[in-house]
Design a protein around this motif. Structure first.
Motif, PDB file in Angstrom:
ATOM      1  N   SER A 203       1.237  -0.474  -0.361  1.00  0.00           N
ATOM      2  CA  SER A 203       0.014   0.099  -0.014  1.00  0.00           C
ATOM      3  C   SER A 203       1.018   0.923  -0.350  1.00  0.00           C
ATOM      4  CB  SER A 203      -0.992   0.296   1.067  1.00  0.00           C
ATOM      5  OG  SER A 203      -0.369  -0.221   2.113  1.00  0.00           O
ATOM      6  N   ASN A 204       0.503   2.041  -0.145  1.00  0.00           N
ATOM      7  CA  ASN A 204       1.460   3.771  -0.699  1.00  0.00           C
ATOM      8  C   ASN A 204       0.500   4.696  -0.096  1.00  0.00           C
ATOM      9  OD1 ASN A 204       3.503   2.688  -2.820  1.00  0.00           O
ATOM     10  ND2 ASN A 204       1.989   1.242  -3.786  1.00  0.00           N
ATOM     11  N   GLY A 205       1.283   5.666   0.521  1.00  0.00           N
ATOM     12  CA  GLY A 205       0.775   6.699   0.985  1.00  0.00           C
ATOM     13  C   GLY A 205       2.234   8.300   0.307  1.00  0.00           C
ATOM     14  N   ALA A 206       1.832   8.794   0.582  1.00  0.00           N
ATOM     15  CA  ALA A 206       2.270   9.793   0.277  1.00  0.00           C
ATOM     16  C   ALA A 206       2.704  11.322   1.281  1.00  0.00           C
ATOM     17  CB  ALA A 206       2.177  10.463  -1.494  1.00  0.00           C
ATOM     18  N   LEU A 207       3.063  11.896   1.821  1.00  0.00           N
ATOM     19  CA  LEU A 207       3.296  13.571   2.321  1.00  0.00           C
ATOM     20  C   LEU A 207       3.647  14.729   2.146  1.00  0.00           C
ATOM     21  CD1 LEU A 207       2.338  13.254   5.748  1.00  0.00           C
ATOM     22  CD2 LEU A 207       5.361  13.312   6.018  1.00  0.00           C
ATOM     23  N   GLN A 208       2.671  14.992   2.059  1.00  0.00           N
ATOM     24  CA  GLN A 208       2.982  16.928   1.160  1.00  0.00           C
ATOM     25  C   GLN A 208       2.869  17.486   2.248  1.00  0.00           C
ATOM     26  OE1 GLN A 208       2.645  17.512  -1.698  1.00  0.00           O
ATOM     27  NE2 GLN A 208       2.649  19.636  -2.133  1.00  0.00           N
ATOM     28  N   LEU A 209       4.129  18.541   2.286  1.00  0.00           N
ATOM     29  CA  LEU A 209       4.127  20.056   3.388  1.00  0.00           C
ATOM     30  C   LEU A 209       3.260  21.289   2.737  1.00  0.00           C
ATOM     31  CD1 LEU A 209       8.175  18.907   4.726  1.00  0.00           C
ATOM     32  CD2 LEU A 209       5.323  17.912   5.428  1.00  0.00           C
ATOM     33  N   ASN A 210       2.773  21.757   3.150  1.00  0.00           N
ATOM     34  CA  ASN A 210       2.118  22.603   1.879  1.00  0.00           C
ATOM     35  C   ASN A 210       2.548  24.107   3.106  1.00  0.00           C
ATOM     36  OD1 ASN A 210       0.451  21.100  -0.177  1.00  0.00           O
ATOM     37  ND2 ASN A 210      -0.636  21.150   1.397  1.00  0.00           N
ATOM     38  N   SER A 211       2.802  25.211   1.885  1.00  0.00           N
ATOM     39  CA  SER A 211       2.908  26.051   2.307  1.00  0.00           C
ATOM     40  C   SER A 211       2.521  27.620   1.740  1.00  0.00           C
ATOM     41  CB  SER A 211       4.737  26.293   2.645  1.00  0.00           C
ATOM     42  OG  SER A 211       5.355  27.924   2.065  1.00  0.00           O
ATOM     43  N   TYR A 212       2.052  28.117   2.048  1.00  0.00           N
ATOM     44  CA  TYR A 212       1.164  29.533   2.149  1.00  0.00           C
ATOM     45  C   TYR A 212       1.732  30.578   1.957  1.00  0.00           C
ATOM     46  CZ  TYR A 212      -2.445  25.600   0.965  1.00  0.00           C
ATOM     47  OH  TYR A 212      -2.609  24.210   0.460  1.00  0.00           O
ATOM     48  N   PRO A 213       2.832  31.272   2.234  1.00  0.00           N
ATOM     49  CA  PRO A 213       3.429  32.172   2.586  1.00  0.00           C
ATOM     50  C   PRO A 213       2.606  33.498   2.501  1.00  0.00           C
ATOM     51  CG  PRO A 213       4.970  31.634   0.605  1.00  0.00           C
ATOM     52  CD  PRO A 213       3.346  31.298   0.810  1.00  0.00           C
ATOM     53  N   SER A 291      -1.168  38.570   7.203  1.00  0.00           N
ATOM     54  CA  SER A 291      -0.389  38.065   7.999  1.00  0.00           C
ATOM     55  C   SER A 291       0.280  37.224   8.303  1.00  0.00           C
ATOM     56  CB  SER A 291      -1.011  39.262   9.479  1.00  0.00           C
ATOM     57  OG  SER A 291      -2.484  37.897  10.091  1.00  0.00           O
ATOM     58  N   LYS A 292      -0.337  36.080   7.789  1.00  0.00           N
ATOM     59  CA  LYS A 292       0.446  34.306   9.107  1.00  0.00           C
ATOM     60  C   LYS A 292       0.809  34.207   7.189  1.00  0.00           C
ATOM     61  CE  LYS A 292      -2.735  34.488  12.232  1.00  0.00           C
ATOM     62  NZ  LYS A 292      -4.448  34.141  12.898  1.00  0.00           N
ATOM     63  N   HIS A 293       1.855  33.094   7.968  1.00  0.00           N
ATOM     64  CA  HIS A 293       2.595  32.020   7.496  1.00  0.00           C
ATOM     65  C   HIS A 293       2.211  30.663   7.517  1.00  0.00           C
ATOM     66  CE1 HIS A 293       6.095  30.039   5.268  1.00  0.00           C
ATOM     67  NE2 HIS A 293       5.136  29.489   4.760  1.00  0.00           N
ATOM     68  N   ARG A 294       1.002  30.291   6.264  1.00  0.00           N
ATOM     69  CA  ARG A 294       0.418  28.903   6.583  1.00  0.00           C
ATOM     70  C   ARG A 294       1.079  27.815   6.066  1.00  0.00           C
ATOM     71  NH1 ARG A 294      -4.236  26.260   4.045  1.00  0.00           N
ATOM     72  NH2 ARG A 294      -5.267  25.239   5.497  1.00  0.00           N
ATOM     73  N   ILE A 295       0.773  26.449   6.816  1.00  0.00           N
ATOM     74  CA  ILE A 295       1.012  25.582   6.801  1.00  0.00           C
ATOM     75  C   ILE A 295       0.176  24.289   7.035  1.00  0.00           C
ATOM     76  CG2 ILE A 295       3.089  23.990   7.500  1.00  0.00           C
ATOM     77  CD1 ILE A 295       4.563  26.104   6.462  1.00  0.00           C
ATOM     78  N   SER A 296       0.370  23.995   5.589  1.00  0.00           N
ATOM     79  CA  SER A 296      -1.231  22.010   5.857  1.00  0.00           C
ATOM     80  C   SER A 296       0.304  20.836   5.842  1.00  0.00           C
ATOM     81  CB  SER A 296      -1.934  22.418   5.357  1.00  0.00           C
ATOM     82  OG  SER A 296      -1.452  22.246   4.094  1.00  0.00           O
ATOM     83  N   VAL A 297      -0.041  19.759   6.426  1.00  0.00           N
ATOM     84  CA  VAL A 297       0.616  18.904   6.228  1.00  0.00           C
ATOM     85  C   VAL A 297      -0.605  17.887   5.469  1.00  0.00           C
ATOM     86  CG1 VAL A 297       2.201  16.984   6.961  1.00  0.00           C
ATOM     87  CG2 VAL A 297       2.474  18.935   7.195  1.00  0.00           C
ATOM     88  N   ALA A 298      -0.483  17.191   4.343  1.00  0.00           N
ATOM     89  CA  ALA A 298      -1.972  15.803   3.678  1.00  0.00           C
ATOM     90  C   ALA A 298      -1.119  15.163   3.753  1.00  0.00           C
ATOM     91  CB  ALA A 298      -2.243  16.756   2.927  1.00  0.00           C
ATOM     92  N   TYR A 299      -1.354  13.875   4.667  1.00  0.00           N
ATOM     93  CA  TYR A 299      -0.788  12.188   4.041  1.00  0.00           C
ATOM     94  C   TYR A 299      -2.026  11.606   2.739  1.00  0.00           C
ATOM     95  CZ  TYR A 299      -0.027   7.595   5.008  1.00  0.00           C
ATOM     96  OH  TYR A 299       0.551   6.464   4.399  1.00  0.00           O
ATOM     97  N   PHE A 300      -1.504  11.579   2.203  1.00  0.00           N
ATOM     98  CA  PHE A 300      -2.622  10.629   0.757  1.00  0.00           C
ATOM     99  C   PHE A 300      -2.280   9.352   1.695  1.00  0.00           C
ATOM    100  CE2 PHE A 300      -1.535  14.978  -0.269  1.00  0.00           C
ATOM    101  CZ  PHE A 300      -2.325  15.594  -0.490  1.00  0.00           C
ATOM    102  N   TYR A 301      -3.452   8.050   1.521  1.00  0.00           N
ATOM    103  CA  TYR A 301      -2.959   7.151   1.601  1.00  0.00           C
ATOM    104  C   TYR A 301      -3.961   6.271   0.404  1.00  0.00           C
ATOM    105  CZ  TYR A 301      -3.557   2.265   3.237  1.00  0.00           C
ATOM    106  OH  TYR A 301      -3.695   1.703   3.042  1.00  0.00           O
ATOM    107  N   GLY A 302      -2.963   5.524  -0.150  1.00  0.00           N
ATOM    108  CA  GLY A 302      -3.731   4.194  -1.423  1.00  0.00           C
ATOM    109  C   GLY A 302      -3.666   2.704  -1.231  1.00  0.00           C
ATOM    110  N   PRO A 303      -3.992   2.067  -2.284  1.00  0.00           N
ATOM    111  CA  PRO A 303      -3.397   0.651  -2.254  1.00  0.00           C
ATOM    112  C   PRO A 303      -2.265   0.081  -3.182  1.00  0.00           C
ATOM    113  CG  PRO A 303      -5.580   1.087  -3.741  1.00  0.00           C
ATOM    114  CD  PRO A 303      -4.884   2.642  -2.866  1.00  0.00           C
TER     115      PRO A 303
END
Ligand SMILES: C=C1C[C@]23C[C@@]1(O)CC[C@H]2[C@@]12CCC[C@@](C)(C(=O)O1)[C@H]2[C@@H]3C(=O)O
Ligand code: AKG
Ligand code: FE2
Length: 345
Positions: A203-213, A291-303
């Motif tokens: 099974s496969n996953g990916a991690l995506q670090l998102n940055s929105y200055p 005003s804020k530098h937003r960070i989000s972290v997404a994990y994608f899970y796949g078969p």
């Protein structure tokens, strides 16, 4: 071919800029990043109370969690989850490491650029070539180990970043399995199908670090353009800063308010197909702020990508034809939001 990154190696390469803007050196929104006010992707809605969120919040320790998750998946294709068992300390470490990465100079970050057909590294969102305008975004994608890139960024101090991302991916995978198991039990599903969706082999996953200055004119641009996620399930942390919005028919774009300690979970295309459309996919996007530098972290899970994806066998009228998981990933990479309609029966 057996890893998710391999599925991206073959396919169309777009002659499109793959390098994020040098956010350090600009003081306005350039034409390339100005989204038109008349563009549907860019419309806003007014909610009475910006803290109101339509999406249910589910406590995983609640004895009714299974029914609540089933209901949320069928109604919204999305929910927020609390008491999920992922250590808070690890969640905070991930944010720290992500901020450490994005606060490197543009020159440093560009040393680990994702190649046009590549899967891992620093760059623009994969969906960028499908939009005329650029997004106020930079991302770092991890599939499997990130040690090669981390060694380039921090030759003498790469282990901390890698260990944190590895631990987090392991925790996310466990949580994804738990949530899939609960949600699938509310459908007419066979044990074999449950095993496929929650398989620990291949099974496969990916991690995506998102940055929105932070952005000098947030109402004129977009952090991440409207999209659906491709794999089975996505688990997202907004790290306390509002930005995620979902498209609700008849209402428009509506915020998903961050809740401390919660993850946002959403159904991806593969689960939509697998559930024979019993679980909808939700269009979502990210907006930015001044005003804020937003960070989000997404994990994608796949078969496993070599396995066959087909709507649940107990449903009489399949809405989609079956195909290999890797074939769907390629269709999505080349046709973006048209991919689902290309396999609809
Ligand atoms: C597994 C994946 C999902 C993703 C493509 C990717 O290979 C890694 C990046 C993911 C991401 C994050 C931002 C939004 C998105 C649509 C994109 O452009 O890259 C998703 C992809 C997806 O779900 O298709
Ligand atoms: O940053 C967000 O809130 C959304 C991120 C997202 O949709 C994604 O990574 O797929
Ligand atoms: Fe997404």
């Amino acid at each position: 071919m057996n890893t998710l990154s391999k599925a991206y190696e073959v396919g169309t390469t777009f002659s499109h800029n793959i390098i994020p803007l040098d956010f350090e050196s600009i003081d306005g929104v350039p034409e390339s990043h100005l989204w038109s006010q008349s563009d549907e992707s860019h419309q806003k809605i007014q909610t009475n109370n910006p803290r109101d969120s339509l999406i249910p919040v589910i406590d995983l320790s609640d004895p009714c969690a299974i029914d609540l998750i089933g209901q949320a998946c069928k109604t919204w294709g999305m929910f927020q989850v609390i008491n999920h068992g992922v250590p808070l300390e690890l969640v905070k470490k991930v944010e720290f490491e992500a901020r450490r990465l994005f606060s490197l100079t543009t020159h440093e970050k560009r040393k680990v650029l994702r190649s046009p057909t590549g899967a891992t590294g620093y760059g623009l969102p994969r969906i960028s070539p499908f939009f005329a305008k650029c997004m106020w975004h930079e991302g770092f994608t991890i599939m499997g180990s990130c040690v090669d890139d981390a060694k380039v960024l921090w030759p003498h101090d790469y282990q901390r970043f890698c260990d944190t991302m590895d631990d987090y991916q392991n925790q996310m995978k466990l949580l994804a399995h738990k949530l899939l198991l609960l949600s699938l039990q509310t459908l007419d599903v066979t044990q074999e199908e449950i095993n496929w969706a929650t398989s620990t082999h291949g099974s496969n996953g990916a991690l995506q670090l998102n940055s929105y200055p932070s952005c000098p004119n947030p109402s004129r641009t977009l952090g991440l353009a409207p999209h659906t996620d491709s794999l089975l399930l996505t688990i997202l942390n907004q790290y306390g800063i509002t930005g995620l919005e979902i498209f609700v028919e008849g209402l428009g774009w509506s915020p998903v308010c961050p809740i401390e300690g919660a993850f946002v979970v959403n159904v991806g295309d593969l689960l939509h197909i697998f559930s024979n459309a019993k679980f909808p996919v939700v269009y979502h996007r990210a907006v930015v702020n001044q005003s804020k530098h937003r960070i989000s972290v997404a994990y994608f899970y796949g078969p496993p990508i070599e396995s066959t994806l087909a709507p649940l066998s107990n449903y009489q009228d399949p809405c989609f034809r079956s195909l290999l998981v890797k074939e769907y990933i390629r269709l999505k990479a080349t046709h973006n939001d048209k991919a689902l309609s290309l396999i609809r029966i």
